[in-house]
Scaffold this active site. Structure first.
Site, short mmCIF file in Angstrom:
data_model
loop_
_atom_site.label_atom_id
_atom_site.label_comp_id
_atom_site.label_asym_id
_atom_site.label_seq_id
_atom_site.Cartn_x
_atom_site.Cartn_y
_atom_site.Cartn_z
N ASN A 92 0.82 -1.24 0.05
CA ASN A 92 -0.05 0.01 -0.08
C ASN A 92 0.60 1.19 -0.06
O ASN A 92 0.68 2.14 -0.70
CB ASN A 92 -0.89 -0.01 1.16
CG ASN A 92 -1.93 -1.09 1.18
OD1 ASN A 92 -2.43 -1.62 -0.05
ND2 ASN A 92 -2.63 -1.29 2.26
N ARG A 99 -11.72 -3.56 -14.12
CA ARG A 99 -10.55 -4.55 -14.05
C ARG A 99 -10.90 -5.95 -13.89
O ARG A 99 -12.06 -6.27 -13.62
CB ARG A 99 -9.88 -4.50 -12.53
CG ARG A 99 -9.36 -3.11 -12.19
CD ARG A 99 -8.67 -3.14 -10.67
NE ARG A 99 -8.50 -1.77 -10.34
CZ ARG A 99 -7.46 -0.87 -10.43
NH1 ARG A 99 -6.71 -1.22 -11.27
NH2 ARG A 99 -7.58 0.19 -10.03
N ARG A 149 -5.67 2.30 -13.28
CA ARG A 149 -4.16 2.20 -12.73
C ARG A 149 -3.73 0.88 -12.53
O ARG A 149 -4.35 0.12 -11.69
CB ARG A 149 -4.20 3.04 -11.48
CG ARG A 149 -2.67 3.41 -11.09
CD ARG A 149 -2.61 4.48 -10.18
NE ARG A 149 -2.59 5.92 -10.41
CZ ARG A 149 -3.79 6.64 -10.22
NH1 ARG A 149 -4.48 6.34 -9.12
NH2 ARG A 149 -4.00 8.06 -10.52
N HIS A 161 -15.81 4.04 -14.27
CA HIS A 161 -15.82 3.05 -13.03
C HIS A 161 -17.08 2.39 -12.95
O HIS A 161 -17.20 1.70 -11.70
CB HIS A 161 -15.36 4.13 -11.99
CG HIS A 161 -14.75 3.27 -10.79
ND1 HIS A 161 -15.46 3.46 -9.47
CD2 HIS A 161 -13.48 2.63 -10.59
CE1 HIS A 161 -14.56 2.64 -8.75
NE2 HIS A 161 -13.54 2.14 -9.16
N TYR A 190 -12.37 -9.31 -1.41
CA TYR A 190 -13.05 -7.93 -1.16
C TYR A 190 -14.38 -8.23 -0.86
O TYR A 190 -15.21 -9.10 -1.47
CB TYR A 190 -13.22 -7.02 -2.39
CG TYR A 190 -11.79 -6.70 -3.15
CD1 TYR A 190 -10.65 -7.18 -2.45
CD2 TYR A 190 -11.55 -5.79 -4.09
CE1 TYR A 190 -9.28 -6.71 -2.89
CE2 TYR A 190 -10.40 -5.33 -4.51
CZ TYR A 190 -9.04 -5.79 -3.81
OH TYR A 190 -8.11 -5.21 -4.48
N ARG A 214 -13.69 2.93 5.28
CA ARG A 214 -12.54 1.93 5.67
C ARG A 214 -11.48 2.97 5.22
O ARG A 214 -10.30 2.81 6.26
CB ARG A 214 -12.49 0.97 4.41
CG ARG A 214 -11.35 -0.01 4.65
CD ARG A 214 -11.15 -0.53 3.37
NE ARG A 214 -10.42 0.34 2.53
CZ ARG A 214 -10.52 0.16 1.16
NH1 ARG A 214 -11.42 -0.63 0.71
NH2 ARG A 214 -9.83 0.96 0.00
N HIS A 220 -15.08 -3.09 0.74
CA HIS A 220 -15.06 -2.38 -0.60
C HIS A 220 -16.65 -2.07 -1.00
O HIS A 220 -16.64 -1.24 -2.02
CB HIS A 220 -14.53 -3.36 -1.77
CG HIS A 220 -14.06 -2.58 -3.06
ND1 HIS A 220 -14.65 -2.81 -4.17
CD2 HIS A 220 -13.18 -1.54 -3.19
CE1 HIS A 220 -14.22 -1.89 -5.03
NE2 HIS A 220 -13.06 -1.32 -4.64
#
Length: 715
Positions: free
Chosen positions: A53, A383, A413, A443, A476, A569, A597
């Site tokens: 991270n 993704r 990304r 997204h 997730y 979170r 998530h």
């Protein structure tokens, strides 16, 4: 008369800087490495996740601040009033304390693993037989592919690849002149060497290379060595104007842009130990970094070896040192033998990953790919897994003559290359692939299946909070709703028409769509709760909140007496509990086995409450610079399931922390009964209401340990 923008004074008393808030989140990831209820190898993984991270934080966020400091040095952060250089200074000052704690925890967890025979060895700890094994491995496997290099007049400074490991040596010639030597760790080799015949005794590759470095520089004397790793700015801002006259397609332009990432400026240099002043001065000059950009880390600079180590362990040892295996369940309210489409036509269906399996959604896609009355499948892709079943089903559908439209975001990304590869495969199979909107990342998580029969056109619509990725669906927590609602289906069809025609201005009856509708409608629903005064209620579960207008609206709601419960979170730029401003806001953060998530937004109480799930966080980028979707939940049973999730997480005291008015976090206390919301959701199915949700009691020494390691208030 409108106010002069320069005369408007921003109130920073209830907000905080997003970068410092993120560092506090990552600290809570690190805290899981201190949790004695977590199996030892999982604790080591949390340390590795913290490090990964932090790598991305420097590559993206620090890299962005470095660019801003050069281009817009006077730009002021709307939550803290800090300019880019002030933010950089605060970040560079906050990180060393976290690195020190990381090293302490690494030593602590390594000691626990050593009790099980798993030892990260130094060369001095090897037996004579083991030294012979390592020597043979070095000479037969490692040495033939090494490329050591000296920095000098005829030897320019080598390009340091982003986050690659190098052994750096301080060299002295016979004349007394000093220089540096670099040995890149071969990426084609495993990151560790497990000693044969042992349960888990190993050397990391950098340990082996440091031992033999003095033999690799010929006539030079090696006076000291150090492991180093450089982090480069990886923030790629795609500027379409640079390519507007190009004849290349967008996919090729993205491929070219990715090549720039490898050559961007260095924003951090990590050293595995403190070298001599002479060597440090040479490193600063040769690599061109400033003193404040250098960090010393006693733990390994690359923690990726942890996952190779896990695979190398025997099954019984691995089982003892990791979480008990959990296999996502098929929801009890779905019949495995019956058509998914027909079951969804009768009633809306909810999947909650990773507790529910992704298989029902895969089954839905497979059915749509083969069913004669399905005319088209349209899907947004941000993704995909590297071995994506979803992509292969879409290819099959196209080969079966269905119209398949994939709105593929090539700018996701660090997944750009993977998405480029999948886009080629989808096109070759006959899918129509489009690449989103200019200047706006797509997204959204939307899949629309269109059916045609004698009665007309019908839709099955799936809306989710997470990516179409089978791998992350097991890691997730995410929500996926499948509905036959004609209203939502019509909106889904309108959405894809708008995306195909570059129309961001389109209107929708039920879906809330960013960038032009989501924020304004969220603000309007917050205002409806403000109008109720103390009878108003808001519950928000999201990953992050940074958008100033939303923050100010929540402050306004708190001042009106609205009760606001938030489960955030990560980044949280609003500080709760500030007297007369945010005292009616409570913020909980949960960091546990699975990455939280899912996004859920609730406005009001009881039968009048409005429920939404969304792809969007309450961040400026989501609400203003991305195409996002929030979907209303009208099914009463699913509303109750969402309420249960929220209530359970608000009760969590095992993995939850409260955000304090200062911006620091305080772990919740386990007073009588231990409540771990993720453990409970693994045990109790949302789809079997007859199961009475209960919690188990298990005392823990975690809070005392965290107090010793972390103190009361630091990032």
């Amino acid at each position: 008369m409108p106010k002069d923008p320069q005369s408007v004074v921003t109130d920073y008393t209830y907000t905080q800087n997003r970068e410092l808030s993120w560092l506090r989140f990552n600290r809570r990831v690190l805290e899981e490495g201190a949790d004695e209820t977590v199996p030892a190898l999982e604790r080591l993984k949390f340390i590795a996740i913290f490090a990964s991270n932090l790598d991305e934080f420097f590559m993206v966020r620090v890299g962005s601040l470095v660019d801003m400091a050069a281009v817009s040095p006077e730009e002021v952060d709307s939550k803290s009033g800090m300019r880019p250089r002030e933010q950089l200074k605060a970040v560079y000052e906050a990180v060393p304390g976290l690195i020190e704690i990381k090293g302490q925890l690494y030593n602590r967890v390594s000691g626990l693993l050593a009790q099980e025979g798993i030892v990260d060895l130094t060369y001095d700890q090897l037996t004579q037989e083991e030294r012979a094994q390592v020597k043979d491995y070095f000479h037969s496997v490692v040495l033939p592919i090494l490329s050591p290099q000296i920095v000098g007049q005829r030897h320019p400074t080598p390009h340091l690849d982003n986050k690659a490991l190098y052994i750096t040596a301080l060299l002295r010639s016979k004349s007394g002149k000093t220089s540096l030597g670099f040995i890149p760790l071969p990426t084609s080799l495993p990151p560790l060497f497990l000693l044969p015949g042992t349960r888990g005794r190993f050397l990391r590759l950098e340990t082996i290379l440091r031992q033999w470095a003095p033999t690799l520089f010929g006539k030079y004397k090696v006076e000291e060595t150090c492991v180093i790793s450089a982090t480069r700015n990886a923030d790629l801002t795609f500027d379409t104007e640079k390519f507007e006259d190009s004849e290349d397609d967008f996919r090729l332009l993205m491929t070219k842009l990715l090549k720039r990432r490898a050559n961007q400026s260095i924003v951090r240099l990590e050293l595995g130990q403190r070298p001599s002043q002479e060597m440090l001065a040479l490193l600063e000059r040769v690599i061109q970094v400033e003193t404040h950009q250098i960090y010393y880390d006693s733990a390994p600079l690359s923690m990726g070896y942890v996952y190779d180590l896990e695979k190398a362990l025997s099954p019984d040892l691995r089982a003892r040192l990791t979480y008990p295996a959990y296999h996502p369940r098929w929801p009890e309210d779905l019949n495995r033998q019956e058509s998914m489409i027909e079951q969804i036509r009768r009633k809306d269906r909810l999947l909650f990953f990773p507790f529910d399996s992704i298989d029902p959604f895969l089954r839905l896609l497979e059915e749509a790919a083969d069913r004669p009355d399905v005319a088209s499948i349209k899907i947004t892709i941000y993704r995909l897994a590297s071995t994506s079943k979803i992509a292969r089903i879409l290819c099959r559908a196209a080969e079966n003559g269905k119209e398949v439209v994939a709105l593929m975001e090539l700018r996701a990304r660090f997944d750009e290359a993977n998405n480029i590869a999948w886009s080629k495969m989808l096109e070759e199979a006959g899918c129509k692939v489009i690449y989103g909107m200019e200047n706006f990342k797509c997204h959204s998580k939307l899949c629309l299946i269109t059916l045609r029969d004698k009665k007309g056109t019908h839709y099955i619509t799936q809306v989710g909070t997470g990516n179409y990725n089978e791998k992350t669906s097991a890691l997730y927590t995410d929500l996926s709703v499948m509905t036959a609602s004609p209203v939502i289906g019509d909106d889904g069809a309108a959405f894809f028409r708008n995306m195909l025609t570059d129309n961001l201005e389109g209107g929708y009856h039920s879906l809330l769509v960013a960038p032009n509708g989501l924020k304004s409608q969220l603000c309007a629903m917050i205002q409806q709760e403000i109008d109720k005064g103390p009878q108003g209620y808001l519950c928000i579960k999201a990953n992050s909140i940074t958008e100033r207008e939303i923050i100010d609206k929540l402050r306004e709601a708190s001042q009106a007496g609205v009760q606001i419960e938030m489960i955030i979170r990560g980044i949280c730029c609003i500080r709760p509990g500030v007297l007369l401003k945010t005292e009616n806001i409570q913020v909980t953060s949960i960091v546990g086995r699975y990455l939280e998530h899912a996004r859920i937004y609730v406005f009001g109480r009881g039968d009048q409450a409005k429920y939404f799930i969304a792809s969007a966080d309450l961040m400026t980028r989501n609400l203003q610079r991305r195409v996002e979707i929030a979907c209303p939940i009208w099914d009463r049973e699913i509303q109750e399931q969402l309420r249960y999730i929220l209530d359970l997480q608000l009760q969590d005291n095992a993995k939850a922390s409260f955000l304090q008015p200062s911006g620091a976090y305080l772990r919740k206390e386990i007073r009588t009964v231990r409540v771990d919301s993720q453990e409970e959701l693994m045990r109790v199915s949302l789809h079997r209401p007859e199961q009475a949700p209960t919690v188990s009691e298990k005392p823990s020494a975690l809070h005392r340990l965290l107090g010793r390691l972390f103190g009361k208030d630091s990032p």
